[in-house]
Design an enzyme around this catalytic site. Structure first.
Site, PDB file in Angstrom:
ATOM      1  N   GLU A  79      38.702  29.918  33.168  1.00 21.33           N
ATOM      2  CA  GLU A  79      38.316  30.927  34.175  1.00 21.33           C
ATOM      3  C   GLU A  79      37.028  30.512  34.873  1.00 21.33           C
ATOM      4  O   GLU A  79      36.890  30.647  36.090  1.00 21.33           O
ATOM      5  CB  GLU A  79      38.123  32.296  33.512  1.00 21.33           C
ATOM      6  CG  GLU A  79      39.418  32.963  33.094  1.00 21.33           C
ATOM      7  CD  GLU A  79      39.211  34.235  32.280  1.00 21.33           C
ATOM      8  OE1 GLU A  79      40.153  35.016  32.207  1.00 21.33           O
ATOM      9  OE2 GLU A  79      38.125  34.427  31.712  1.00 21.33           O
TER      10      GLU A  79
ATOM     11  N   LYS B 228      32.822  37.707  30.387  1.00 22.60           N
ATOM     12  CA  LYS B 228      34.265  37.493  30.398  1.00 22.60           C
ATOM     13  C   LYS B 228      34.661  36.758  29.115  1.00 22.60           C
ATOM     14  O   LYS B 228      33.820  36.305  28.366  1.00 22.60           O
ATOM     15  CB  LYS B 228      34.671  36.655  31.627  1.00 22.60           C
ATOM     16  CG  LYS B 228      34.586  37.452  32.916  1.00 22.60           C
ATOM     17  CD  LYS B 228      35.064  36.685  34.131  1.00 22.60           C
ATOM     18  CE  LYS B 228      36.371  35.993  33.988  1.00 22.60           C
ATOM     19  NZ  LYS B 228      37.505  36.859  33.545  1.00 22.60           N
ATOM     20  N   GLY B 229      35.949  36.663  28.913  1.00 25.30           N
ATOM     21  CA  GLY B 229      36.438  35.901  27.759  1.00 25.30           C
ATOM     22  C   GLY B 229      37.056  36.755  26.674  1.00 25.30           C
ATOM     23  O   GLY B 229      37.411  36.255  25.620  1.00 25.30           O
TER      24      GLY B 229
ATOM     25  N   GLY C  33      44.375  38.327  31.847  1.00 22.76           N
ATOM     26  CA  GLY C  33      44.117  39.647  31.271  1.00 22.76           C
ATOM     27  C   GLY C  33      45.096  40.685  31.778  1.00 22.76           C
ATOM     28  O   GLY C  33      45.957  40.407  32.620  1.00 22.76           O
TER      29      GLY C  33
ATOM     30  N   GLY D  46      39.888  37.797  26.603  1.00 22.77           N
ATOM     31  CA  GLY D  46      41.234  37.253  26.350  1.00 22.77           C
ATOM     32  C   GLY D  46      41.196  35.806  25.889  1.00 22.77           C
ATOM     33  O   GLY D  46      42.244  35.194  25.675  1.00 22.77           O
TER      34      GLY D  46
ATOM     35  N   THR E 184      44.594  43.429  33.637  1.00 18.58           N
ATOM     36  CA  THR E 184      44.464  43.840  35.045  1.00 18.58           C
ATOM     37  C   THR E 184      45.157  42.799  35.938  1.00 18.58           C
ATOM     38  O   THR E 184      45.862  43.147  36.902  1.00 18.58           O
ATOM     39  CB  THR E 184      42.972  43.968  35.432  1.00 18.58           C
ATOM     40  OG1 THR E 184      42.285  44.674  34.406  1.00 18.58           O
ATOM     41  CG2 THR E 184      42.793  44.680  36.755  1.00 18.58           C
TER      42      THR E 184
ATOM     43  N   GLY F  60      39.587  39.412  36.198  1.00 18.96           N
ATOM     44  CA  GLY F  60      39.070  40.623  35.572  1.00 18.96           C
ATOM     45  C   GLY F  60      37.728  40.337  34.922  1.00 18.96           C
ATOM     46  O   GLY F  60      37.174  39.245  35.070  1.00 18.96           O
ATOM     47  N   ALA F  61      37.195  41.314  34.187  1.00 18.35           N
ATOM     48  CA  ALA F  61      35.935  41.109  33.451  1.00 18.35           C
ATOM     49  C   ALA F  61      35.869  42.095  32.304  1.00 18.35           C
ATOM     50  O   ALA F  61      36.563  43.121  32.304  1.00 18.35           O
ATOM     51  CB  ALA F  61      34.737  41.301  34.377  1.00 18.35           C
TER      52      ALA F  61
ATOM     53  N   LYS G 276      34.108  49.277  32.784  1.00 16.68           N
ATOM     54  CA  LYS G 276      33.513  47.948  32.609  1.00 16.68           C
ATOM     55  C   LYS G 276      32.095  47.859  33.198  1.00 16.68           C
ATOM     56  O   LYS G 276      31.394  46.882  32.977  1.00 16.68           O
ATOM     57  CB  LYS G 276      34.393  46.882  33.294  1.00 16.68           C
ATOM     58  CG  LYS G 276      35.866  46.893  32.892  1.00 16.68           C
ATOM     59  CD  LYS G 276      36.058  46.286  31.541  1.00 16.68           C
ATOM     60  CE  LYS G 276      37.501  46.205  31.083  1.00 16.68           C
ATOM     61  NZ  LYS G 276      38.343  45.297  31.816  1.00 16.68           N
TER      62      LYS G 276
HETATM   63  C1  5RP Z   1      40.053  36.942  29.764  1.00 18.38           C
HETATM   64  C2  5RP Z   1      39.096  37.733  30.568  1.00 18.38           C
HETATM   65  C3  5RP Z   1      39.611  38.994  31.207  1.00 18.38           C
HETATM   66  O1  5RP Z   1      39.394  38.931  32.562  1.00 18.38           O
HETATM   67  C4  5RP Z   1      38.864  40.153  30.625  1.00 18.38           C
HETATM   68  O2  5RP Z   1      39.023  40.116  29.198  1.00 18.38           O
HETATM   69  C5  5RP Z   1      39.361  41.490  31.154  1.00 18.38           C
HETATM   70  O3  5RP Z   1      40.667  41.716  30.755  1.00 18.38           O
HETATM   71  P1  5RP Z   1      41.459  43.056  31.023  1.00 18.38           P
HETATM   72  O4  5RP Z   1      41.830  43.073  32.461  1.00 18.38           O
HETATM   73  O5  5RP Z   1      42.663  42.938  30.105  1.00 18.38           O
HETATM   74  O6  5RP Z   1      40.564  44.207  30.626  1.00 18.38           O
HETATM   75  O7  5RP Z   1      37.954  37.404  30.751  1.00 18.38           O
HETATM   76  O8  5RP Z   1      39.423  35.813  29.189  1.00 18.38           O
END
Ligand code: 5RP
Length: 227
Positions: A106, A97-98, A30, A100, A32, A85-86, A124
């Site tokens: 993960e 999560k997920g 992701g 991305g 972050t 990340g989350a 978040k």
């Molecule tokens: C990817 C994830 C990421 O951790 C989640 O989508 C957060 O992403 P970002 O840091 O871009 O907000 O679970 O599968």
């Protein structure tokens, strides 16, 4: 006031300091985590040695570009620390999560880790999980049966995730159904029930997995949440 991107950089920088020589570290996916990889790359240049277990092909490519040594999950017995990340975090560190599409790898990496640290900006944090549509990784064969099952069981219309007008394909060749539950009151039960639907590979609820979360705020402050 910091922008959302600057907040991500702030928590990434703090988290990078937790990685010590000779550790085995799970690296999430992701935007972050992109900043975390950049920070770790700087530290590798200065002599830090650790091995990384990536949670997606994208993360593996970014880490390789920073000369971070990579290892496969099958090559290690356990992982010292995973940083990820989350999409949503509730007060007891249950997660969605997920976003991305990397939830399967993960979750496997998180499950193999002695500690899971989640990095996020304050947006978040939620009282109840579920506003963010819950990603469900499904086998492409017969995915519409899973969608029908969700419609009948939960009265929700799960959306097949698309990319460039085609079904999004996960690193492991699966589709993603985004499930608009709106409010999830019993995430542990829901996670169990969803994974029992034939054709479901896994869902984006991470229950009792996170040990710590580092949350960043626009004023430059960070807050640590512990299990
Ligand atoms: C990817 C994830 C990421 O951790 C989640 O989508 C957060 O992403 P970002 O840091 O871009 O907000 O679970 O599968």
């Amino acid at each position: 006031m910091l922008t959302q991107d600057e907040i991500k950089q702030l928590v990434a920088k703090q988290a990078a300091e937790l990685v010590q020589n000779n550790m085995t570290v799970g690296i999430g996916s992701g935007t972050t985590i992109y900043y975390l990889i950049r920070e770790l790359g700087k530290r590798v240049k200065k002599g830090l040695f650790f091995r990384a277990i990536p949670t997606s092909k994208k993360t593996a490519a970014l880490a390789a570009a920073e000369n971070i040594p990579l290892a496969e999950l099958n090559a290690v017995d356990s992982i010292d620390l995973t940083i990820d990340g989350a999409d949503e975090i509730d007060g007891s560190l249950q997660l969605i999560k997920g976003g991305g599409g990397a939830l399967l790898q993960e979750k496997m990496v998180a499950a193999a880790s002695r500690e899971l640290l989640i990095l996020a900006d304050y947006s978040k944090l939620v009282q109840h999980l579920g506003k963010f549509p819950l990603p469900l990784e499904v086998i492409p064969f017969g995915w519409k049966q899973v969608q029908k099952n969700l419609r009948e069981t939960y009265q929700i219309e799960a959306a097949l995730r698309l990319q460039d007008d085609q079904p999004f394909i996960s690193d492991h060749g699966h589709y993603i159904l985004d499930c608009p539950f709106d409010r999830i009151d019993n995430p542990d039960i829901l996670s169990y029930d969803l994974n029992a639907i034939p054709g479901v590979v896994d869902n984006g609820l991470f229950i009792n997995m996170a040990d710590m979360a580092l949350i960043g705020y626009p004023d430059g402050k960070t807050e640590t949440m512990n299990k």
